[in-house]
Design a protein around this motif. Structure first.
Motif, short mmCIF file in Angstrom:
data_model
loop_
_atom_site.label_atom_id
_atom_site.label_comp_id
_atom_site.label_asym_id
_atom_site.label_seq_id
_atom_site.Cartn_x
_atom_site.Cartn_y
_atom_site.Cartn_z
N PRO A 48 15.82 -9.78 22.66
CA PRO A 48 15.19 -10.89 21.94
C PRO A 48 15.77 -12.24 22.38
O PRO A 48 16.88 -12.31 22.92
N GLY A 49 15.02 -13.32 22.11
CA GLY A 49 15.53 -14.66 22.35
C GLY A 49 16.63 -15.01 21.37
O GLY A 49 16.74 -14.39 20.31
N ASP A 50 17.47 -15.96 21.75
CA ASP A 50 18.58 -16.41 20.91
C ASP A 50 19.42 -15.23 20.44
O ASP A 50 19.69 -15.08 19.25
N THR A 68 29.12 -9.77 28.69
CA THR A 68 28.25 -10.10 27.56
C THR A 68 27.40 -11.30 27.96
O THR A 68 27.93 -12.34 28.36
N PHE A 69 26.09 -11.14 27.89
CA PHE A 69 25.13 -12.21 28.20
C PHE A 69 24.53 -12.73 26.91
O PHE A 69 24.21 -11.95 26.01
N ASN A 70 24.33 -14.04 26.85
CA ASN A 70 23.61 -14.68 25.75
C ASN A 70 22.22 -15.05 26.26
O ASN A 70 22.07 -15.45 27.41
N THR A 71 21.21 -14.92 25.40
CA THR A 71 19.85 -15.25 25.79
C THR A 71 19.36 -16.47 25.04
O THR A 71 19.73 -16.71 23.90
N THR A 115 13.13 -9.50 29.57
CA THR A 115 12.98 -8.10 29.95
C THR A 115 13.82 -7.92 31.20
O THR A 115 13.61 -8.61 32.20
N MET A 116 14.78 -7.02 31.12
CA MET A 116 15.65 -6.73 32.26
C MET A 116 15.10 -5.48 32.96
O MET A 116 15.12 -4.39 32.39
N GLU A 117 14.60 -5.68 34.17
CA GLU A 117 14.07 -4.59 34.99
C GLU A 117 15.20 -4.14 35.92
O GLU A 117 15.70 -4.94 36.72
N ILE A 118 15.60 -2.90 35.82
CA ILE A 118 16.65 -2.36 36.68
C ILE A 118 15.99 -1.85 37.95
O ILE A 118 15.18 -0.92 37.91
N HIS A 177 12.91 -10.97 33.62
CA HIS A 177 11.62 -11.59 33.30
C HIS A 177 11.81 -12.38 32.01
O HIS A 177 12.23 -11.82 31.00
N PHE A 178 11.50 -13.66 32.02
CA PHE A 178 11.69 -14.52 30.85
C PHE A 178 10.39 -14.68 30.06
O PHE A 178 9.33 -14.78 30.65
#
Length: 104
Positions: free
Chosen positions: A84-86, A46-49, A54-57, A102-103
């Motif tokens: 989304p953020g947060d 689980t990742f927190n942002t 944008t996660m490019e695979i 990509h942030f």
């Protein structure tokens, strides 16, 4: 999607998360933007942002569940998903996953 990132600086120290299950390097662009390029080994995390992502695979397969959703979505090399953020997302990597985050 491009197979390389040109005209960048790379932070030499790696970012290591989840006891080595996710390893990345930060890539800095002349315009001030940044990305991370990394790998997630087969696992469920689980990742927190903070910022939107944008996660490019690049290669591999995974399934993802965004915060507040019940459904899992499958992604593989050549696809991407937005977070989304947060927020947070659950990811289960089905084999080793190469990615670019990509942030913003």
């Amino acid at each position: 999607m491009s197979t390389q990132l040109d005209h960048v600086s790379v932070v030499k120290k790696s970012n290591i998360y989840f006891d080595g299950k996710c390893v990345s390097h930060t890539v800095l662009f002349a315009d001030g933007s940044k990305k991370t390029v990394g790998v997630i080994f087969p696992s469920a995390l689980t990742f927190n942002t903070g910022a939107p992502e944008t996660m490019e695979i690049v290669a591999g397969r995974c399934r993802v569940r965004l915060a507040g959703q019940d459904a899992w979505h499958h992604y593989e090399g050549g696809q991407q998903f937005d977070v989304p953020g947060d927020s947070r997302f659950d990811i289960e990597t089905l084999d080793t996953l190469d990615y670019v985050c990509h942030f913003g």
